[in-house]
Design a protein around this motif. Structure first.
Motif, PDB file in Angstrom:
ATOM      1  N   ILE A 135       9.371  42.562   2.780  1.00 45.56           N
ATOM      2  CA  ILE A 135      10.618  42.266   3.392  1.00 45.56           C
ATOM      3  C   ILE A 135      11.845  42.021   2.425  1.00 45.56           C
ATOM      4  O   ILE A 135      12.820  42.701   2.300  1.00 45.56           O
ATOM      5  CB  ILE A 135      10.620  41.187   4.379  1.00 45.56           C
ATOM      6  CG1 ILE A 135       9.806  41.591   5.440  1.00 45.56           C
ATOM      7  CG2 ILE A 135      12.265  40.855   4.876  1.00 45.56           C
ATOM      8  CD1 ILE A 135       9.439  40.159   6.318  1.00 45.56           C
ATOM      9  N   SER A 136      11.374  41.367   1.198  1.00 47.16           N
ATOM     10  CA  SER A 136      12.370  41.242   0.264  1.00 47.16           C
ATOM     11  C   SER A 136      12.712  42.652  -0.597  1.00 47.16           C
ATOM     12  O   SER A 136      13.927  42.733  -1.123  1.00 47.16           O
ATOM     13  CB  SER A 136      12.009  40.357  -0.860  1.00 47.16           C
ATOM     14  OG  SER A 136      10.875  40.807  -1.734  1.00 47.16           O
ATOM     15  N   ASP A 137      11.929  43.759  -0.176  1.00 47.99           N
ATOM     16  CA  ASP A 137      12.168  44.832  -1.103  1.00 47.99           C
ATOM     17  C   ASP A 137      12.782  45.796  -0.117  1.00 47.99           C
ATOM     18  O   ASP A 137      13.119  46.988  -0.420  1.00 47.99           O
ATOM     19  CB  ASP A 137      10.787  45.482  -1.543  1.00 47.99           C
ATOM     20  CG  ASP A 137      10.271  44.735  -2.790  1.00 47.99           C
ATOM     21  OD1 ASP A 137      11.111  44.058  -3.357  1.00 47.99           O
ATOM     22  OD2 ASP A 137       9.175  44.752  -3.345  1.00 47.99           O
ATOM     23  N   LEU A 138      13.002  45.427   0.968  1.00 41.82           N
ATOM     24  CA  LEU A 138      13.422  46.355   2.102  1.00 41.82           C
ATOM     25  C   LEU A 138      14.986  46.003   2.368  1.00 41.82           C
ATOM     26  O   LEU A 138      15.667  46.884   2.819  1.00 41.82           O
ATOM     27  CB  LEU A 138      12.781  46.133   3.609  1.00 41.82           C
ATOM     28  CG  LEU A 138      11.508  46.662   3.519  1.00 41.82           C
ATOM     29  CD1 LEU A 138      10.674  46.379   4.883  1.00 41.82           C
ATOM     30  CD2 LEU A 138      11.462  48.251   3.265  1.00 41.82           C
ATOM     31  N   TYR A 139      15.327  44.741   1.802  1.00 46.70           N
ATOM     32  CA  TYR A 139      16.755  44.121   2.325  1.00 46.70           C
ATOM     33  C   TYR A 139      17.569  43.724   1.260  1.00 46.70           C
ATOM     34  O   TYR A 139      16.847  42.837   0.242  1.00 46.70           O
ATOM     35  CB  TYR A 139      16.643  43.326   3.525  1.00 46.70           C
ATOM     36  CG  TYR A 139      16.205  43.896   4.862  1.00 46.70           C
ATOM     37  CD1 TYR A 139      17.205  44.581   5.497  1.00 46.70           C
ATOM     38  CD2 TYR A 139      14.846  43.868   5.445  1.00 46.70           C
ATOM     39  CE1 TYR A 139      16.866  45.122   6.714  1.00 46.70           C
ATOM     40  CE2 TYR A 139      14.683  44.339   6.554  1.00 46.70           C
ATOM     41  CZ  TYR A 139      15.513  45.134   7.163  1.00 46.70           C
ATOM     42  OH  TYR A 139      15.093  45.776   8.526  1.00 46.70           O
ATOM     43  N   PRO A 140      18.657  43.741   1.088  1.00 51.17           N
ATOM     44  CA  PRO A 140      19.304  43.008  -0.302  1.00 51.17           C
ATOM     45  C   PRO A 140      19.483  41.661  -0.270  1.00 51.17           C
ATOM     46  O   PRO A 140      19.149  41.027   1.003  1.00 51.17           O
ATOM     47  CB  PRO A 140      20.848  43.637  -0.058  1.00 51.17           C
ATOM     48  CG  PRO A 140      21.000  44.176   1.143  1.00 51.17           C
ATOM     49  CD  PRO A 140      19.711  44.355   1.838  1.00 51.17           C
ATOM     50  N   ARG A 141      19.644  40.754  -1.246  1.00 57.83           N
ATOM     51  CA  ARG A 141      19.655  39.363  -1.434  1.00 57.83           C
ATOM     52  C   ARG A 141      20.417  38.851  -0.204  1.00 57.83           C
ATOM     53  O   ARG A 141      20.158  37.701   0.343  1.00 57.83           O
ATOM     54  CB  ARG A 141      19.972  38.893  -2.799  1.00 57.83           C
ATOM     55  CG  ARG A 141      20.013  37.278  -2.923  1.00 57.83           C
ATOM     56  CD  ARG A 141      20.605  37.039  -4.261  1.00 57.83           C
ATOM     57  NE  ARG A 141      19.321  37.479  -5.171  1.00 57.83           N
ATOM     58  CZ  ARG A 141      18.792  36.605  -5.825  1.00 57.83           C
ATOM     59  NH1 ARG A 141      18.710  35.551  -5.703  1.00 57.83           N
ATOM     60  NH2 ARG A 141      17.978  37.131  -6.858  1.00 57.83           N
ATOM     61  N   GLU A 142      21.812  39.258   0.099  1.00 57.71           N
ATOM     62  CA  GLU A 142      22.636  38.809   0.920  1.00 57.71           C
ATOM     63  C   GLU A 142      22.180  38.733   2.326  1.00 57.71           C
ATOM     64  O   GLU A 142      22.836  37.935   3.316  1.00 57.71           O
ATOM     65  CB  GLU A 142      24.120  39.433   0.780  1.00 57.71           C
ATOM     66  CG  GLU A 142      23.875  40.838   1.007  1.00 57.71           C
ATOM     67  CD  GLU A 142      23.877  41.711  -0.239  1.00 57.71           C
ATOM     68  OE1 GLU A 142      24.319  42.881  -0.072  1.00 57.71           O
ATOM     69  OE2 GLU A 142      23.391  41.198  -1.237  1.00 57.71           O
ATOM     70  N   GLN A 143      21.113  39.565   2.611  1.00 55.81           N
ATOM     71  CA  GLN A 143      20.718  39.666   4.100  1.00 55.81           C
ATOM     72  C   GLN A 143      19.400  38.898   4.265  1.00 55.81           C
ATOM     73  O   GLN A 143      18.690  38.990   5.278  1.00 55.81           O
ATOM     74  CB  GLN A 143      20.684  40.994   4.620  1.00 55.81           C
ATOM     75  CG  GLN A 143      21.835  41.912   4.480  1.00 55.81           C
ATOM     76  CD  GLN A 143      21.735  43.382   5.182  1.00 55.81           C
ATOM     77  OE1 GLN A 143      20.679  43.679   5.541  1.00 55.81           O
ATOM     78  NE2 GLN A 143      22.662  44.138   5.001  1.00 55.81           N
ATOM     79  N   ARG A 144      18.789  38.639   2.893  1.00 60.60           N
ATOM     80  CA  ARG A 144      17.316  38.275   3.013  1.00 60.60           C
ATOM     81  C   ARG A 144      16.980  37.243   3.983  1.00 60.60           C
ATOM     82  O   ARG A 144      15.767  37.218   4.553  1.00 60.60           O
ATOM     83  CB  ARG A 144      17.166  38.268   1.390  1.00 60.60           C
ATOM     84  CG  ARG A 144      15.531  38.522   1.052  1.00 60.60           C
ATOM     85  CD  ARG A 144      15.090  38.501  -0.233  1.00 60.60           C
ATOM     86  NE  ARG A 144      15.538  39.793  -0.835  1.00 60.60           N
ATOM     87  CZ  ARG A 144      15.924  40.069  -2.105  1.00 60.60           C
ATOM     88  NH1 ARG A 144      15.857  39.179  -3.074  1.00 60.60           N
ATOM     89  NH2 ARG A 144      16.049  41.364  -2.358  1.00 60.60           N
ATOM     90  N   THR A 145      17.802  36.425   3.705  1.00 62.93           N
ATOM     91  CA  THR A 145      17.241  34.710   4.294  1.00 62.93           C
ATOM     92  C   THR A 145      17.486  35.313   6.006  1.00 62.93           C
ATOM     93  O   THR A 145      16.595  34.835   6.636  1.00 62.93           O
ATOM     94  CB  THR A 145      18.468  33.749   4.313  1.00 62.93           C
ATOM     95  OG1 THR A 145      18.599  33.513   2.654  1.00 62.93           O
ATOM     96  CG2 THR A 145      18.025  32.498   5.028  1.00 62.93           C
ATOM     97  N   ARG A 146      18.278  36.009   6.418  1.00 61.63           N
ATOM     98  CA  ARG A 146      18.603  36.324   7.922  1.00 61.63           C
ATOM     99  C   ARG A 146      17.072  37.190   8.235  1.00 61.63           C
ATOM    100  O   ARG A 146      16.402  36.773   9.361  1.00 61.63           O
ATOM    101  CB  ARG A 146      19.783  37.049   7.987  1.00 61.63           C
ATOM    102  CG  ARG A 146      19.900  37.277   9.569  1.00 61.63           C
ATOM    103  CD  ARG A 146      21.297  37.569   9.840  1.00 61.63           C
ATOM    104  NE  ARG A 146      22.174  38.117   9.032  1.00 61.63           N
ATOM    105  CZ  ARG A 146      22.331  39.448   8.973  1.00 61.63           C
ATOM    106  NH1 ARG A 146      21.696  40.428   9.917  1.00 61.63           N
ATOM    107  NH2 ARG A 146      22.994  40.091   7.957  1.00 61.63           N
ATOM    108  N   MET A 147      16.827  38.114   7.531  1.00 60.46           N
ATOM    109  CA  MET A 147      15.875  38.969   7.740  1.00 60.46           C
ATOM    110  C   MET A 147      14.547  38.294   7.817  1.00 60.46           C
ATOM    111  O   MET A 147      13.682  38.430   8.678  1.00 60.46           O
ATOM    112  CB  MET A 147      15.870  40.126   6.780  1.00 60.46           C
ATOM    113  CG  MET A 147      17.146  41.169   7.159  1.00 60.46           C
ATOM    114  SD  MET A 147      17.144  41.739   8.570  1.00 60.46           S
ATOM    115  CE  MET A 147      18.777  42.345   8.649  1.00 60.46           C
ATOM    116  N   LEU A 148      14.342  37.580   6.789  1.00 63.78           N
ATOM    117  CA  LEU A 148      13.046  36.596   6.708  1.00 63.78           C
ATOM    118  C   LEU A 148      13.048  35.589   7.801  1.00 63.78           C
ATOM    119  O   LEU A 148      11.927  35.297   8.478  1.00 63.78           O
ATOM    120  CB  LEU A 148      12.924  35.879   5.382  1.00 63.78           C
ATOM    121  CG  LEU A 148      12.585  36.755   4.228  1.00 63.78           C
ATOM    122  CD1 LEU A 148      12.792  35.973   3.012  1.00 63.78           C
ATOM    123  CD2 LEU A 148      11.195  36.976   4.319  1.00 63.78           C
ATOM    124  N   SER A 149      14.189  35.302   8.407  1.00 62.25           N
ATOM    125  CA  SER A 149      14.245  34.412   9.618  1.00 62.25           C
ATOM    126  C   SER A 149      13.690  35.266  10.838  1.00 62.25           C
ATOM    127  O   SER A 149      12.794  34.522  11.728  1.00 62.25           O
ATOM    128  CB  SER A 149      15.679  33.880  10.040  1.00 62.25           C
ATOM    129  OG  SER A 149      15.877  32.780   8.765  1.00 62.25           O
TER     130      SER A 149
END
Length: 426
Positions: A135-149
């Motif tokens: 997931i961290s390689d699919l989305y940039p850092r500024e979206q990562r917390t939300r996508m991991l959520s």
């Protein structure tokens, strides 16, 4: 030709977004089944105890043996995840643990059930360490917390389904049927996982992020990474507490609060519903606030997680000391909301504070630590305290690790903020 040239980047971006969304969707569904399979056993436990004639300490081993195998195999899963296609580890792990879940329903002895739970741990280790790195390689850092959520929304929903479905099937049919039903979805999702996209490691972290990192060099750097270790310490303390609570709470509500003695499966349904609502809202709110806090300052998401645990601790204590049933369930719900606030932020902090080429192993090592000193020992320890004193006493003291975990995460947020300039330079 010139007129069409601006369209190509947009089309490529849309395709990439769809592929990322598909992978996140499959990984989230797998995580849901992951926790469904874990918590079927919690609500089926009273019937298993009757059939096999086991005490509370022995029953706790059913939780402990799974976690022990899972945690020991996770660093190996992470090591492989940094070196081979991660979708293969995900798919193979899901299929293995789903077969073992079905086999749990065939167990005719306590030893056979223990063995099946151990195999589930092996399968989940192949998945748990690598999914956040994908997931961290699919989305940039500024979206990562939300996508991991979004990914971690599956924890409360899957846990609730495990409690609810497991309770209903156990009461309507048998605990064997509950395990049979739990194994089917994973076989389907495991097959689908073979067709997930495999993003380049570090794809969203700049051109230098994809550089391979020798294992010993990465391990040495991780050993000096105090932000990683403080975060892992807080995560471990939290996992100790909520792991034991999740395993024993349905049994406590039936045995010591005498709720629905004629229909004990109803406890699983109610507790599962509270877990689903509180966990779902807490995870979504935590992802949104975590991204917002991280944009304001480095380590902001971790700070949010620490405050959440500090507030959750007194709610957990009140949950077993309030006499009114409605207030008890309300305290449980508030505590779960505050705990699930950290699902996205704490895992985003872990993947963000280590090099991309070492993320899967770092996640695997984190899994080892949080379970080795966390919920690998808490179900058995709570069972032993319950045998010596009472289940009420054993669960009440569970608020202490949550309090200490909150303090550790606040320290982790400070260390993360101090280390950010060095990480950016390096």
């Amino acid at each position: 030709m010139n007129a069409s040239s601006p369209v190509a980047p947009s089309s490529s971006h849309a395709t990439q977004s769809v592929r990322a969304g598909y992978a996140l969707f499959i990984l989230t569904l797998i995580n849901l089944v992951n926790y469904l399979d874990r918590y079927i056993i919690a609500v089926a436990l009273p019937e298993i105890q009757k059939d096999f004639g086991i005490n509370d300490a022995q029953s706790g081993l059913l939780g402990t043996v799974f976690i022990v195998v899972f945690m020991l195999a996770s660093p190996l899963g992470g090591f492989l995840g940094d070196r081979i296609p991660r979708r293969l580890l995900v798919a193979g792990g899901v299929i293995l643990w789903s077969l073992a879940t079905g086999a749990s329903g065939l167990a005719s002895s306590f030893t056979a059930l223990l063995l099946a739970r151990a195999v589930i741990g092996i399968g989940e280790a192949g998945y748990g360490a690598v999914a956040p790195s994908i997931i961290s390689d699919l989305y940039p850092r500024e979206q990562r917390t939300r996508m991991l959520s979004y990914f971690y929304i599956a924890i409360p929903v899957g846990s609730a389904m495990g409690y609810g479905l497991g309770g209903w099937l156990t009461q309507t049919y048998s605990w064997h049927a509950a395990f049979f039903a739990g194994g089917v979805p994973g076989l389907i999702l495991g097959t689908m996982a073979f067709f997930m996209p495999e993003p380049q490691r570090g794809a969203m972290d700049g051109p230098d992020a994809a550089v391979k990192l020798p294992f010993m060099e990465g391990l040495k750097g991780l050993g000096r990474n105090m932000a990683f270790w403080a975060t892992t310490a807080g995560y471990t303390l939290m996992t100790f507490s909520i792991g034991g609570l999740a395993f024993w709470m349905p049994t406590y509500l039936v045995r010591e609060r005498h709720l629905w003695l004629e229909h004990p499966g109803r406890v699983g349904l109610v507790f599962g519903a509270i877990t689903a609502v509180a966990g779902l809202t807490g995870t979504v709110v935590g992802g949104w606030l975590g991204d917002k806090m991280d944009r304001k300052r480095a380590g902001g998401g971790l700070w949010l997680s620490g405050i959440g645990l500090l507030l959750a601790a007194p709610c957990m204590y009140l949950a077993v000391n309030l006499k009114d049933t409605t207030l008890t369930f309300a305290a449980i719900g508030v505590a779960q909301f505050l705990i699930f606030l950290n699902s996205g932020p704490i895992n985003a902090a872990i993947v963000n504070c280590v090099p991309p080429a070492f993320r899967a192993f770092a996640m695997g090592l984190n899994v080892l630590c949080i379970h080795m000193l966390g919920d690998a020992i808490s179900p058995t320890l709570i069972g032993q305290i319950a045998d010596m004193a009472s289940l009420h006493t054993a669960i009440a003291i569970n608020a202490v690790p949550v309090l200490l975990g909150g303090l550790a995460l606040l320290l982790g947020a400070k260390l993360f903020r101090e280390a950010t300039p060095r990480m950016q330079q390096g």
